[in-house]
Design a protein around this motif. Sequence first.
Motif, PDB file in Angstrom:
ATOM      1  N   ALA A 113      -2.306  -3.467   6.146  1.00  0.00           N
ATOM      2  CA  ALA A 113      -2.173  -2.101   6.656  1.00  0.00           C
ATOM      3  C   ALA A 113      -3.375  -1.720   7.505  1.00  0.00           C
ATOM      4  N   ALA A 114      -4.575  -2.074   7.060  1.00  0.00           N
ATOM      5  CA  ALA A 114      -5.774  -1.764   7.838  1.00  0.00           C
ATOM      6  C   ALA A 114      -5.740  -2.462   9.194  1.00  0.00           C
ATOM      7  N   ALA A 115      -5.267  -3.707   9.210  1.00  0.00           N
ATOM      8  CA  ALA A 115      -5.182  -4.441  10.472  1.00  0.00           C
ATOM      9  C   ALA A 115      -4.176  -3.791  11.416  1.00  0.00           C
ATOM     10  N   LEU A 116      -3.054  -3.338  10.887  1.00  0.00           N
ATOM     11  CA  LEU A 116      -2.069  -2.664  11.735  1.00  0.00           C
ATOM     12  C   LEU A 116      -2.587  -1.310  12.215  1.00  0.00           C
ATOM     13  N   ALA A 117      -3.303  -0.595  11.347  1.00  0.00           N
ATOM     14  CA  ALA A 117      -3.863   0.695  11.754  1.00  0.00           C
ATOM     15  C   ALA A 117      -4.832   0.528  12.917  1.00  0.00           C
ATOM     16  N   GLU A 118      -5.609  -0.545  12.905  1.00  0.00           N
ATOM     17  CA  GLU A 118      -6.540  -0.799  14.002  1.00  0.00           C
ATOM     18  C   GLU A 118      -5.809  -0.999  15.324  1.00  0.00           C
ATOM     19  N   ARG A 119      -4.533  -1.370  15.251  1.00  0.00           N
ATOM     20  CA  ARG A 119      -3.755  -1.629  16.463  1.00  0.00           C
ATOM     21  C   ARG A 119      -2.905  -0.430  16.883  1.00  0.00           C
ATOM     22  N   GLY A 120      -3.101   0.694  16.213  1.00  0.00           N
ATOM     23  CA  GLY A 120      -2.429   1.900  16.663  1.00  0.00           C
ATOM     24  C   GLY A 120      -1.245   2.351  15.840  1.00  0.00           C
ATOM     25  N   TYR A 121      -1.059   1.735  14.679  1.00  0.00           N
ATOM     26  CA  TYR A 121       0.023   2.147  13.792  1.00  0.00           C
ATOM     27  C   TYR A 121      -0.498   3.100  12.713  1.00  0.00           C
ATOM     28  N   THR A 122       0.383   3.961  12.243  1.00  0.00           N
ATOM     29  CA  THR A 122       0.164   4.621  10.963  1.00  0.00           C
ATOM     30  C   THR A 122       0.797   3.718   9.915  1.00  0.00           C
ATOM     31  N   ALA A 123      -0.027   3.128   9.064  1.00  0.00           N
ATOM     32  CA  ALA A 123       0.452   2.175   8.065  1.00  0.00           C
ATOM     33  C   ALA A 123       0.376   2.805   6.683  1.00  0.00           C
ATOM     34  N   ILE A 124       1.426   2.636   5.917  1.00  0.00           N
ATOM     35  CA  ILE A 124       1.532   3.265   4.602  1.00  0.00           C
ATOM     36  C   ILE A 124       1.676   2.191   3.544  1.00  0.00           C
ATOM     37  N   THR A 125       0.814   2.230   2.549  1.00  0.00           N
ATOM     38  CA  THR A 125       0.945   1.373   1.376  1.00  0.00           C
ATOM     39  C   THR A 125       1.181   2.267   0.162  1.00  0.00           C
ATOM     40  N   PHE A 126       1.720   1.690  -0.901  1.00  0.00           N
ATOM     41  CA  PHE A 126       1.949   2.483  -2.111  1.00  0.00           C
ATOM     42  C   PHE A 126       2.049   1.562  -3.311  1.00  0.00           C
ATOM     43  N   ASP A 127       1.800   2.143  -4.481  1.00  0.00           N
ATOM     44  CA  ASP A 127       2.033   1.427  -5.733  1.00  0.00           C
ATOM     45  C   ASP A 127       3.452   1.699  -6.196  1.00  0.00           C
ATOM     46  N   PHE A 128       4.162   0.653  -6.533  1.00  0.00           N
ATOM     47  CA  PHE A 128       5.500   0.808  -7.077  1.00  0.00           C
ATOM     48  C   PHE A 128       5.443   1.502  -8.433  1.00  0.00           C
ATOM     49  N   ALA A 129       6.551   2.085  -8.835  1.00  0.00           N
ATOM     50  CA  ALA A 129       6.629   2.733 -10.143  1.00  0.00           C
ATOM     51  C   ALA A 129       6.255   1.744 -11.241  1.00  0.00           C
ATOM     52  N   GLY A 130       5.419   2.219 -12.158  1.00  0.00           N
ATOM     53  CA  GLY A 130       4.979   1.369 -13.258  1.00  0.00           C
ATOM     54  C   GLY A 130       3.751   0.538 -12.959  1.00  0.00           C
ATOM     55  N   TYR A 131       3.209   0.666 -11.744  1.00  0.00           N
ATOM     56  CA  TYR A 131       2.051  -0.135 -11.340  1.00  0.00           C
ATOM     57  C   TYR A 131       0.953   0.754 -10.775  1.00  0.00           C
ATOM     58  N   GLY A 132      -0.281   0.308 -10.945  1.00  0.00           N
ATOM     59  CA  GLY A 132      -1.414   0.939 -10.304  1.00  0.00           C
ATOM     60  C   GLY A 132      -1.505   2.421 -10.598  1.00  0.00           C
ATOM     61  N   ALA A 133      -1.709   3.223  -9.551  1.00  0.00           N
ATOM     62  CA  ALA A 133      -1.908   4.658  -9.695  1.00  0.00           C
ATOM     63  C   ALA A 133      -0.604   5.436  -9.806  1.00  0.00           C
ATOM     64  N   SER A 134       0.524   4.783  -9.592  1.00  0.00           N
ATOM     65  CA  SER A 134       1.805   5.489  -9.641  1.00  0.00           C
ATOM     66  C   SER A 134       2.242   5.734 -11.071  1.00  0.00           C
ATOM     67  N   GLY A 135       3.106   6.730 -11.234  1.00  0.00           N
ATOM     68  CA  GLY A 135       3.701   6.985 -12.535  1.00  0.00           C
ATOM     69  C   GLY A 135       4.815   5.995 -12.817  1.00  0.00           C
ATOM     70  N   GLY A 136       5.544   6.285 -13.872  1.00  0.00           N
ATOM     71  CA  GLY A 136       6.700   5.458 -14.190  1.00  0.00           C
ATOM     72  C   GLY A 136       6.504   4.570 -15.388  1.00  0.00           C
ATOM     73  N   THR A 137       7.506   4.541 -16.227  1.00  0.00           N
ATOM     74  CA  THR A 137       7.556   3.640 -17.380  1.00  0.00           C
ATOM     75  C   THR A 137       8.911   2.947 -17.380  1.00  0.00           C
ATOM     76  N   PRO A 138       8.981   1.760 -17.979  1.00  0.00           N
ATOM     77  CA  PRO A 138       7.913   0.976 -18.606  1.00  0.00           C
ATOM     78  C   PRO A 138       6.887   0.481 -17.575  1.00  0.00           C
ATOM     79  N   ARG A 139       5.638   0.357 -18.006  1.00  0.00           N
ATOM     80  CA  ARG A 139       4.575  -0.128 -17.148  1.00  0.00           C
ATOM     81  C   ARG A 139       4.663  -1.649 -17.017  1.00  0.00           C
ATOM     82  N   GLN A 140       4.208  -2.119 -15.883  1.00  0.00           N
ATOM     83  CA  GLN A 140       4.080  -3.563 -15.602  1.00  0.00           C
ATOM     84  C   GLN A 140       5.409  -4.306 -15.689  1.00  0.00           C
ATOM     85  N   LEU A 141       6.505  -3.578 -15.495  1.00  0.00           N
ATOM     86  CA  LEU A 141       7.837  -4.199 -15.526  1.00  0.00           C
ATOM     87  C   LEU A 141       8.278  -4.494 -14.103  1.00  0.00           C
TER      88      LEU A 141
END
Length: 313
Positions: free
Chosen positions: A66-94
């Motif tokens: 995403a950072a590499a694409l942003a350097e080339r003029g894109y708005t790049a969006i990343t996210f954590d899927f449900a149950g992972y990282g900073a996102s909500g959602g249960t069951p976790r790690q599924l």
Amino acid sequence: MPTAASAASAASTSRPTTRSFVIPNGETALVARIHRADPDLTERQPAAIVTGSWLTVKEQMADLYAAALAERGYTAITFDFAGYGASGGTPRQLEAPSRKISDIIAVADAVSTLSFVRPGGPGYLGICASAQYALAAVARGARISSFAAVAGWFHDLATVTPFYGGPDGIAARLDRAQRATEHYLATGEVRTVPAYRAGDEQAGMFLEMDYYANPARGNVPTWTNEMAEMTWAHWLTFDGLSAAGEVSVPTLLVHSDGCVLPENLRTVAANLRGPAEVVWGEGTQTDFYDQPAQVSFAVDAVDTHFRKTIGGL
């Protein structure tokens, strides 16, 4: 073929900045990150959503691309899927493909409403396993106007079986998943195993892979090295191939014979209904996650593809 020189000339002179963003999917809050070199949000840019491999978080391979694409003029969006990282959602790690497909559809819909991105739907870059989920999301009508996969993992039960020791290995994992599911239904407790541990066949990934072991690569602080053992029932039985016959958006597949399942990649390319290009490089699967030569090669190809298909740069 795009070159390193063309990549350098296309890059922005300013470094990307990031903004946190929350995207609801039903009752689950998905935590996203917007990567953008131009701080002026009145300036519309082409948008690209970027996701990484199974069992991972955005701070691994997704943010790098995403950072590499942003350097080339894109708005790049990343996210954590449900149950992972900073996102909500249960069951976790599924690792539940149906849940991840739903998340992709929700994020693409949300991104398409933003006034600082070009209208017409974002592009989508799926790295490794998320490529097969994005393919399925496009087949289900996600607001994605152009698709790219880097080291894309596309599997069904027949082709993934050799990875896990043949039919006996599959049966053992499905048995463990069944016991873990019954335990979850009875107690609400999610049984986990390591997402990665070399030599441990209970783990999700058990082959030697420096990417997941090395803190300088993929073993980042935000990553939880766990997999819900129920995952096997979802992961092993997922059909990541059939959706290709329902996908007509322009598609780029960046791969190498050193990456996983190259014959499946060829099958997907042959079955796509719309324009498709396959770009073959060199390197192993995890080389394409973060090694400079492979990432540069892949980003050049993705940039060229998106410039043709979501345009405006």
